[in-house]
Design a protein around this motif. Structure first.
Motif, PDB file in Angstrom:
ATOM      1  N   LEU A  39     -17.067  43.077  -1.495  1.00  0.00           N
ATOM      2  CA  LEU A  39     -16.166  42.247  -0.698  1.00  0.00           C
ATOM      3  C   LEU A  39     -15.261  41.449  -1.625  1.00  0.00           C
ATOM      4  CD1 LEU A  39     -18.694  40.855   1.956  1.00  0.00           C
ATOM      5  CD2 LEU A  39     -17.406  42.995   1.989  1.00  0.00           C
ATOM      6  N   ASP A  40     -14.120  41.009  -1.102  1.00  0.00           N
ATOM      7  CA  ASP A  40     -13.230  40.178  -1.909  1.00  0.00           C
ATOM      8  C   ASP A  40     -14.009  38.971  -2.423  1.00  0.00           C
ATOM      9  OD1 ASP A  40     -11.032  41.796  -1.514  1.00  0.00           O
ATOM     10  OD2 ASP A  40     -10.304  40.659   0.207  1.00  0.00           O
ATOM     11  N   PRO A  41     -13.866  38.651  -3.696  1.00  0.00           N
ATOM     12  CA  PRO A  41     -14.591  37.499  -4.239  1.00  0.00           C
ATOM     13  C   PRO A  41     -14.117  36.198  -3.593  1.00  0.00           C
ATOM     14  CG  PRO A  41     -13.596  38.807  -6.005  1.00  0.00           C
ATOM     15  CD  PRO A  41     -13.085  39.344  -4.713  1.00  0.00           C
ATOM     16  N   VAL A  42     -15.030  35.247  -3.544  1.00  0.00           N
ATOM     17  CA  VAL A  42     -14.700  33.894  -3.132  1.00  0.00           C
ATOM     18  C   VAL A  42     -14.536  33.126  -4.432  1.00  0.00           C
ATOM     19  CG1 VAL A  42     -15.436  31.887  -1.805  1.00  0.00           C
ATOM     20  CG2 VAL A  42     -16.123  34.178  -1.060  1.00  0.00           C
ATOM     21  N   ALA A  43     -13.325  32.641  -4.711  1.00  0.00           N
ATOM     22  CA  ALA A  43     -13.024  32.072  -6.020  1.00  0.00           C
ATOM     23  C   ALA A  43     -12.656  30.598  -5.927  1.00  0.00           C
ATOM     24  CB  ALA A  43     -11.891  32.851  -6.682  1.00  0.00           C
ATOM     25  N   GLY A  44     -13.268  29.811  -6.785  1.00  0.00           N
ATOM     26  CA  GLY A  44     -12.997  28.386  -6.867  1.00  0.00           C
ATOM     27  C   GLY A  44     -14.018  27.582  -6.085  1.00  0.00           C
ATOM     28  N   ARG A  45     -14.356  26.400  -6.619  1.00  0.00           N
ATOM     29  CA  ARG A  45     -15.376  25.555  -6.002  1.00  0.00           C
ATOM     30  C   ARG A  45     -15.041  25.222  -4.550  1.00  0.00           C
ATOM     31  NH1 ARG A  45     -15.999  20.201  -8.933  1.00  0.00           N
ATOM     32  NH2 ARG A  45     -17.066  21.445 -10.486  1.00  0.00           N
ATOM     33  N   THR A  46     -13.796  24.846  -4.269  1.00  0.00           N
ATOM     34  CA  THR A  46     -13.411  24.478  -2.905  1.00  0.00           C
ATOM     35  C   THR A  46     -13.590  25.652  -1.952  1.00  0.00           C
ATOM     36  OG1 THR A  46     -11.861  22.827  -3.731  1.00  0.00           O
ATOM     37  CG2 THR A  46     -11.515  23.600  -1.475  1.00  0.00           C
ATOM     38  N   ALA A  47     -13.158  26.842  -2.353  1.00  0.00           N
ATOM     39  CA  ALA A  47     -13.281  28.035  -1.494  1.00  0.00           C
ATOM     40  C   ALA A  47     -14.754  28.387  -1.264  1.00  0.00           C
ATOM     41  CB  ALA A  47     -12.540  29.213  -2.118  1.00  0.00           C
ATOM     42  N   VAL A  48     -15.591  28.264  -2.293  1.00  0.00           N
ATOM     43  CA  VAL A  48     -17.019  28.566  -2.143  1.00  0.00           C
ATOM     44  C   VAL A  48     -17.665  27.573  -1.180  1.00  0.00           C
ATOM     45  CG1 VAL A  48     -19.249  28.563  -3.340  1.00  0.00           C
ATOM     46  CG2 VAL A  48     -17.307  29.813  -4.311  1.00  0.00           C
ATOM     47  N   LEU A  49     -17.356  26.293  -1.326  1.00  0.00           N
ATOM     48  CA  LEU A  49     -17.921  25.296  -0.410  1.00  0.00           C
ATOM     49  C   LEU A  49     -17.461  25.538   1.023  1.00  0.00           C
ATOM     50  CD1 LEU A  49     -17.683  22.118  -2.661  1.00  0.00           C
ATOM     51  CD2 LEU A  49     -19.761  23.388  -2.018  1.00  0.00           C
ATOM     52  N   ASP A  50     -16.199  25.921   1.223  1.00  0.00           N
ATOM     53  CA  ASP A  50     -15.718  26.274   2.567  1.00  0.00           C
ATOM     54  C   ASP A  50     -16.463  27.490   3.104  1.00  0.00           C
ATOM     55  OD1 ASP A  50     -13.907  24.170   2.567  1.00  0.00           O
ATOM     56  OD2 ASP A  50     -12.168  25.433   2.053  1.00  0.00           O
ATOM     57  N   PHE A  51     -16.697  28.476   2.242  1.00  0.00           N
ATOM     58  CA  PHE A  51     -17.431  29.680   2.608  1.00  0.00           C
ATOM     59  C   PHE A  51     -18.847  29.323   3.082  1.00  0.00           C
ATOM     60  CE2 PHE A  51     -20.329  33.071   1.104  1.00  0.00           C
ATOM     61  CZ  PHE A  51     -19.823  34.158   1.801  1.00  0.00           C
ATOM     62  N   VAL A  52     -19.505  28.437   2.349  1.00  0.00           N
ATOM     63  CA  VAL A  52     -20.865  28.013   2.710  1.00  0.00           C
ATOM     64  C   VAL A  52     -20.840  27.243   4.032  1.00  0.00           C
ATOM     65  CG1 VAL A  52     -22.802  26.542   2.025  1.00  0.00           C
ATOM     66  CG2 VAL A  52     -21.724  28.039   0.346  1.00  0.00           C
ATOM     67  N   GLU A 119     -20.444  32.137 -12.188  1.00  0.00           N
ATOM     68  CA  GLU A 119     -20.294  33.348 -11.382  1.00  0.00           C
ATOM     69  C   GLU A 119     -21.621  33.667 -10.706  1.00  0.00           C
ATOM     70  OE1 GLU A 119     -19.051  38.015 -11.927  1.00  0.00           O
ATOM     71  OE2 GLU A 119     -18.355  36.544 -13.379  1.00  0.00           O
ATOM     72  N   LEU A 120     -21.530  34.053  -9.449  1.00  0.00           N
ATOM     73  CA  LEU A 120     -22.688  34.518  -8.693  1.00  0.00           C
ATOM     74  C   LEU A 120     -22.327  35.875  -8.118  1.00  0.00           C
ATOM     75  CD1 LEU A 120     -25.435  34.181  -7.190  1.00  0.00           C
ATOM     76  CD2 LEU A 120     -24.138  33.088  -5.357  1.00  0.00           C
ATOM     77  N   THR A 121     -23.128  36.881  -8.423  1.00  0.00           N
ATOM     78  CA  THR A 121     -22.947  38.188  -7.798  1.00  0.00           C
ATOM     79  C   THR A 121     -24.199  38.476  -6.987  1.00  0.00           C
ATOM     80  OG1 THR A 121     -23.776  39.350  -9.751  1.00  0.00           O
ATOM     81  CG2 THR A 121     -21.391  39.072  -9.575  1.00  0.00           C
ATOM     82  N   PHE A 122     -23.984  39.109  -5.855  1.00  0.00           N
ATOM     83  CA  PHE A 122     -25.096  39.347  -4.947  1.00  0.00           C
ATOM     84  C   PHE A 122     -24.933  40.695  -4.262  1.00  0.00           C
ATOM     85  CE2 PHE A 122     -27.168  38.447  -0.688  1.00  0.00           C
ATOM     86  CZ  PHE A 122     -28.461  38.587  -1.155  1.00  0.00           C
TER      87      PHE A 122
END
Length: 135
Positions: A39-52, A119-122
């Motif tokens: 899937l498209d990566p989620v990049a940047g702290r703000t985007a990751v927190l929004d994703f969560v 980086e986190l890959t899953f």
């Protein structure tokens, strides 16, 4: 290892200040889902927190991230690579189900205030129903 366990607690409790403290500013999360590929990566702290946050808003029941078999693969003074099995469960009060399993791979970077997830890959073992948000 305790650091990773605290990360799982912060995810499950949507403890945004704690999650923010775990993430490098330029963190990137990448997921691979069977049948859908990378899937498209989620990049940047703000985007990751929004994703969560979005993942929490979409979930039902109590979701838990169970990390096990945590292994530090490589480490030096500034970087570390850590792998851990993940089993994600949901408890609705009526039943408990395994939502997904896979392997978290963390690339950690040391900062002035401690280790951060760069980086986190899953790669998931199965395609969960619905969103992969919050994984």
């Amino acid at each position: 290892m305790a650091h990773r366990a605290n990360f799982a607690h912060a995810l499950d409790e949507l403890n945004v200040p704690a999650l923010e403290a775990f993430l490098a500013q330029d963190t990137t999360w990448t997921f691979t889902v069977p049948g859908r590929g990378v899937l498209d990566p989620v990049a940047g702290r703000t985007a990751v927190l929004d994703f969560v946050r979005d993942g929490h808003a979409a979930q039902t029941g109590t979701v838990r991230h169970h990390l096990s078999n945590v292994v530090v693969k490589t480490a030096d003074a500034d970087r570390a690579e850590v792998r851990a099995y993940l089993m994600q469960t949901r408890n609705t009060g009526e039943h408990v189900q395994v939502i997904s399993t896979g392997v978290y791979s963390f690339e950690l970077r040391r900062s002035a205030s401690g280790w951060r997830i760069a980086e986190l890959t899953f790669p998931l073992d199965n395609a969960p129903g619905g969103s992969v948000g919050g994984l």
